[in-house]
Design a protein around this motif. Structure first.
Motif, PDB file in Angstrom:
ATOM      1  N   ARG A  11     -59.838 -35.156  14.971  1.00  0.00           N
ATOM      2  CA  ARG A  11     -59.105 -34.011  14.414  1.00  0.00           C
ATOM      3  C   ARG A  11     -60.096 -33.076  13.732  1.00  0.00           C
ATOM      4  O   ARG A  11     -61.227 -33.445  13.440  1.00  0.00           O
ATOM      5  CB  ARG A  11     -58.035 -34.456  13.422  1.00  0.00           C
ATOM      6  N   ALA A  12     -59.641 -31.871  13.476  1.00  0.00           N
ATOM      7  CA  ALA A  12     -60.477 -30.897  12.774  1.00  0.00           C
ATOM      8  C   ALA A  12     -60.486 -31.216  11.278  1.00  0.00           C
ATOM      9  O   ALA A  12     -59.482 -31.670  10.731  1.00  0.00           O
ATOM     10  CB  ALA A  12     -59.938 -29.491  13.002  1.00  0.00           C
ATOM     11  N   PRO A  13     -61.608 -30.988  10.615  1.00  0.00           N
ATOM     12  CA  PRO A  13     -61.669 -31.240   9.176  1.00  0.00           C
ATOM     13  C   PRO A  13     -60.947 -30.143   8.388  1.00  0.00           C
ATOM     14  O   PRO A  13     -60.873 -28.998   8.827  1.00  0.00           O
ATOM     15  CB  PRO A  13     -63.162 -31.215   8.869  1.00  0.00           C
ATOM     16  N   THR A  14     -60.418 -30.515   7.244  1.00  0.00           N
ATOM     17  CA  THR A  14     -59.825 -29.521   6.352  1.00  0.00           C
ATOM     18  C   THR A  14     -60.947 -28.785   5.626  1.00  0.00           C
ATOM     19  O   THR A  14     -62.105 -29.224   5.644  1.00  0.00           O
ATOM     20  CB  THR A  14     -58.920 -30.193   5.304  1.00  0.00           C
ATOM     21  N   ALA A  15     -60.601 -27.702   4.967  1.00  0.00           N
ATOM     22  CA  ALA A  15     -61.599 -26.949   4.191  1.00  0.00           C
ATOM     23  C   ALA A  15     -62.181 -27.828   3.089  1.00  0.00           C
ATOM     24  O   ALA A  15     -63.388 -27.773   2.810  1.00  0.00           O
ATOM     25  CB  ALA A  15     -60.960 -25.699   3.599  1.00  0.00           C
ATOM     26  N   GLU A  16     -61.358 -28.649   2.471  1.00  0.00           N
ATOM     27  CA  GLU A  16     -61.839 -29.554   1.418  1.00  0.00           C
ATOM     28  C   GLU A  16     -62.827 -30.574   1.982  1.00  0.00           C
ATOM     29  O   GLU A  16     -63.864 -30.847   1.367  1.00  0.00           O
ATOM     30  CB  GLU A  16     -60.659 -30.271   0.763  1.00  0.00           C
ATOM     31  N   GLU A  17     -62.534 -31.106   3.147  1.00  0.00           N
ATOM     32  CA  GLU A  17     -63.427 -32.090   3.763  1.00  0.00           C
ATOM     33  C   GLU A  17     -64.767 -31.459   4.138  1.00  0.00           C
ATOM     34  O   GLU A  17     -65.818 -32.068   3.943  1.00  0.00           O
ATOM     35  CB  GLU A  17     -62.754 -32.719   4.991  1.00  0.00           C
ATOM     36  N   ILE A  18     -64.740 -30.233   4.649  1.00  0.00           N
ATOM     37  CA  ILE A  18     -65.992 -29.535   4.966  1.00  0.00           C
ATOM     38  C   ILE A  18     -66.793 -29.315   3.693  1.00  0.00           C
ATOM     39  O   ILE A  18     -68.023 -29.471   3.683  1.00  0.00           O
ATOM     40  CB  ILE A  18     -65.711 -28.197   5.686  1.00  0.00           C
ATOM     41  N   GLY A  19     -66.122 -28.986   2.610  1.00  0.00           N
ATOM     42  CA  GLY A  19     -66.807 -28.810   1.333  1.00  0.00           C
ATOM     43  C   GLY A  19     -67.491 -30.080   0.868  1.00  0.00           C
ATOM     44  O   GLY A  19     -68.630 -30.046   0.372  1.00  0.00           O
ATOM     45  N   ILE A  20     -66.831 -31.200   1.054  1.00  0.00           N
ATOM     46  CA  ILE A  20     -67.409 -32.494   0.676  1.00  0.00           C
ATOM     47  C   ILE A  20     -68.627 -32.799   1.549  1.00  0.00           C
ATOM     48  O   ILE A  20     -69.671 -33.237   1.050  1.00  0.00           O
ATOM     49  CB  ILE A  20     -66.351 -33.610   0.776  1.00  0.00           C
ATOM     50  N   LEU A  21     -68.511 -32.558   2.845  1.00  0.00           N
ATOM     51  CA  LEU A  21     -69.638 -32.810   3.754  1.00  0.00           C
ATOM     52  C   LEU A  21     -70.826 -31.910   3.427  1.00  0.00           C
ATOM     53  O   LEU A  21     -71.972 -32.369   3.417  1.00  0.00           O
ATOM     54  CB  LEU A  21     -69.204 -32.617   5.205  1.00  0.00           C
ATOM     55  N   ARG A  22     -70.556 -30.653   3.146  1.00  0.00           N
ATOM     56  CA  ARG A  22     -71.650 -29.734   2.777  1.00  0.00           C
ATOM     57  C   ARG A  22     -72.318 -30.172   1.481  1.00  0.00           C
ATOM     58  O   ARG A  22     -73.544 -30.118   1.351  1.00  0.00           O
ATOM     59  CB  ARG A  22     -71.123 -28.311   2.635  1.00  0.00           C
TER      60      ARG A  22
END
Length: 79
Positions: A11-22
């Motif tokens: 699935r595509a990541p949420t904006a929050e998940e992308i923030g955590i990964l970054r």
């Protein structure tokens, strides 16, 4: 990171998940910048050698993010 997340979870990541990964990527860039030998030690594991043309600090930081993705409960557990 989006592509890796999608491959791992389906699935595509949420904006929050992308923030955590970054945030995790930035943390590991700083961590390996302070200890380049530790980056080379991390990259020495595995079956394939790392490309010497790539920056070991950057590669180790992305390897750490990949490890985070592969260890998500969502990836490890089948529901």
């Amino acid at each position: 990171m989006r592509h890796g997340f999608r491959l791992a979870t389906g699935r595509a990541p949420t904006a929050e998940e992308i923030g955590i990964l970054r945030g995790n990527l930035h943390y590991h860039r700083d961590y390996f910048a302070g200890d380049p030998e530790r980056a080379r030690a991390l990259l020495s594991h595995g079956d394939s050698p790392s490309d010497p043309a790539l920056d070991p600090r950057e590669l180790a930081a992305y390897a750490s993010v990949a490890s985070l993705l592969l260890n998500l409960d969502e990836v490890v557990s089948k529901q």
